[in-house]
Design an enzyme around this catalytic site. Sequence first.
Site, PDB file in Angstrom:
ATOM      1  N   HIS A 158       3.241  22.242 -40.971  1.00  0.00           N
ATOM      2  CA  HIS A 158       2.974  23.543 -40.359  1.00  0.00           C
ATOM      3  C   HIS A 158       2.558  23.323 -38.906  1.00  0.00           C
ATOM      4  O   HIS A 158       1.386  23.098 -38.608  1.00  0.00           O
ATOM      5  CB  HIS A 158       1.874  24.280 -41.120  1.00  0.00           C
ATOM      6  CG  HIS A 158       2.316  24.834 -42.426  1.00  0.00           C
ATOM      7  ND1 HIS A 158       1.534  24.796 -43.562  1.00  0.00           N
ATOM      8  CD2 HIS A 158       3.469  25.438 -42.799  1.00  0.00           C
ATOM      9  CE1 HIS A 158       2.180  25.361 -44.571  1.00  0.00           C
ATOM     10  NE2 HIS A 158       3.362  25.749 -44.128  1.00  0.00           N
TER      11      HIS A 158
ATOM     12  N   TYR B  24      -2.407  19.739 -40.592  1.00  0.00           N
ATOM     13  CA  TYR B  24      -2.632  18.652 -41.558  1.00  0.00           C
ATOM     14  C   TYR B  24      -1.897  18.882 -42.868  1.00  0.00           C
ATOM     15  O   TYR B  24      -2.349  18.445 -43.926  1.00  0.00           O
ATOM     16  CB  TYR B  24      -4.139  18.465 -41.807  1.00  0.00           C
ATOM     17  CG  TYR B  24      -4.955  18.566 -40.551  1.00  0.00           C
ATOM     18  CD1 TYR B  24      -4.926  17.553 -39.599  1.00  0.00           C
ATOM     19  CD2 TYR B  24      -5.718  19.696 -40.266  1.00  0.00           C
ATOM     20  CE1 TYR B  24      -5.650  17.645 -38.417  1.00  0.00           C
ATOM     21  CE2 TYR B  24      -6.440  19.807 -39.091  1.00  0.00           C
ATOM     22  CZ  TYR B  24      -6.397  18.777 -38.167  1.00  0.00           C
ATOM     23  OH  TYR B  24      -7.103  18.879 -36.994  1.00  0.00           O
ATOM     24  N   HIS B  25      -0.732  19.528 -42.798  1.00  0.00           N
ATOM     25  CA  HIS B  25       0.019  19.885 -44.005  1.00  0.00           C
ATOM     26  C   HIS B  25       1.339  19.126 -44.094  1.00  0.00           C
ATOM     27  O   HIS B  25       2.362  19.686 -44.459  1.00  0.00           O
ATOM     28  CB  HIS B  25       0.285  21.397 -44.028  1.00  0.00           C
ATOM     29  CG  HIS B  25      -0.952  22.230 -44.023  1.00  0.00           C
ATOM     30  ND1 HIS B  25      -0.951  23.577 -43.710  1.00  0.00           N
ATOM     31  CD2 HIS B  25      -2.247  21.914 -44.306  1.00  0.00           C
ATOM     32  CE1 HIS B  25      -2.186  24.049 -43.784  1.00  0.00           C
ATOM     33  NE2 HIS B  25      -2.986  23.054 -44.142  1.00  0.00           N
ATOM     34  N   GLN B  26       1.315  17.845 -43.784  1.00  0.00           N
ATOM     35  CA  GLN B  26       2.549  17.060 -43.843  1.00  0.00           C
ATOM     36  C   GLN B  26       3.035  16.931 -45.291  1.00  0.00           C
ATOM     37  O   GLN B  26       2.242  16.668 -46.202  1.00  0.00           O
ATOM     38  CB  GLN B  26       2.317  15.657 -43.256  1.00  0.00           C
ATOM     39  CG  GLN B  26       2.019  15.637 -41.781  1.00  0.00           C
ATOM     40  CD  GLN B  26       0.564  15.827 -41.425  1.00  0.00           C
ATOM     41  OE1 GLN B  26      -0.295  15.848 -42.304  1.00  0.00           O
ATOM     42  NE2 GLN B  26       0.256  15.977 -40.154  1.00  0.00           N
TER      43      GLN B  26
END
Length: 660
Positions: free
Chosen positions: A358, A559-561
Amino acid sequence: MLDVANNLGSTAGHCTAPGVGTLGGLVSTLVQALLAAECAVSPASYWPPDYGDEALLSGLPEPYDFVVIGAGSAGSVIASRLSENPRWRVLVLEAGGDPPVESELPALFFALQHTNFMWNYFTEPSEKACKGMRDGRCYWPRGRMIGGSGAANAMLYLRGNRRDYDEWAAKGNTDWSWRDVLPYFARSVHPTGNATHPQGYVTLNPFDKGEEDILAMIQEGGAELGVPTVAEFTDGSFLGYAYVPGTVHKGQRMSTGKGHLGRVSSRPNLHVIKHAQVTKLNFDRAGERVESVSFVLRGDAQRPLKVRVGREAILSAGTIDSAALLLRSGIGPRQHLEQLQLPVVHDLPGVGGNLQDHVLTPIFIKLDEGRAPLPTREEMLDMVYEYLVHRRGELTTHGTASLVSFINTNTSSRSVYPDIENHHLFFKRGQSDALRLFGTGLSMDEQYLDYLLRVQQQAHIMAVFVLVSHPESVGELRLRTNHYTDAPLLQPNYLTKESDVATMIRGIRYLEALERTAAYRAHAAEIVHIPISECDKAHKFRSDKYWRCYVRYITGTCYHQTGTVKMGPPSDPQACVNPRLQLRGVENLRVADASIMPAVVSANTNAATIMIAERAVDFIRQDWSRHSGESLGSVSSSDSDSESDESVEELQEHWHDDDL
């Protein structure tokens, strides 16, 4: 917050007034009580004991039924659930140790970044994004501790929406629709067990609300634009503003490392080895089975260790490290492996591909300029005292962050699903330490952060994250070298698709509309014009061309890898695991973490990652029950309402106030 320590240091020393010792004794008692309270924030009993010394002594001669790689949000759940069967021996290998005490305080979640408790990864430079970050690289921290990134995140519990999972199923991932996954979300937060026979679950509670006037401004501004406040994000209300629950309990973080792994760590069939960095998966000659897992304990590369796998290895090292470990073990695109002189065990072209995140741009809004009160030293001292003694006050929450919005900015679409997600982070006038912690955490270039700090001397600042919910830009991960200590190459390809840029600018225009509402004007709201030389020289502030330039500079991650070990059917050439999370070509290796997501969900990813872990446990139980003929307690979609989501009342039933 950090200023408190600095201010206290300036008054150190003995009093000059005479005394008989009574007051001094009281002060000494207070100081000792505060020091004891600080230690009580994160006692060793919260965390599983370290089996590392035993591993060094014995060399781990006996195989474990299940070896779980990573004690993060997914791995902790898997180890906890599998060890419920006393006949199964479970070993967890975690590269880090126990979280630092700062991890426990919701207000300090940015404090862990750029420390040894994180994998401090950086993306490769790009002309499309991250140009305003240090060295032109976005910072991608991942948790290196018990609890993983769930011990460092913002603790917000958001599941995504029906369309996210129905699209997974439509891609050929059978049994992954919204109807299929709901029972696993429900199970993960359902309190189970007791003091004698504990079991793991996710603790959910509402965050304490601070900054009531700012929260009211956000909601009232949205209402003026026709965006409602809803009780929760669920069917029929996936758009709007809502207060979301968090993985918190009495002012402290509740990661799965604590709630699942720590809670059950007394089980004799569960062992956790800390500071154990896995270096390689070792296969049989045919490459069909993982025979053992190699790891380095406490950084001692001269004494590598190995543990044999009896039934299965479960890889839950996260989107970056799960893919990197597979590549180092010879599983991935043949050409890439051969370039690094790595023996090819399986040519899986999708490993490291499909990297999604994101992407966001923070827009900074100054509020109440010239009239916002400055914090006093007494208020800051009270804040620390209130937390240590009573577990209440500002340190128990992250201010406005629990008020989240999902917006559909595309006026040509009547979709009930969002294309933008907003997070709101509030920084009081004069609390420069908090804003600096935030900016440093994002790895902002000093010139831009310094400008914001100067603005904050006269006004409150609210940073609003504008997230693209469904980015079309897709990146990749590749190894830099074949050595396990070298960080991989991370190329997110942020904003390489025009649709992502257009969506982000629509999100900024929504904030500009909020800025003009009566609710925002009452606080003298004004978007901060950060001086960016390239943008200011060529474009008028607030023009489309200006914002296009701005987002190339002020870019970050939420931090949504996800996605680097993609789940998919046999017909998908880029798929790495099947819908039962088994790695292609290997019969006893599963991957269970955010890396398997075929597409990133349109919300924070921690809840979905925990759900994936719950699903993996059921797949494992089902498959091994076929071998043994015993029932091991899986759930099915019939365990929940197949037509509708849980109501807010049902969700609140999972909020609890029990002790660990």
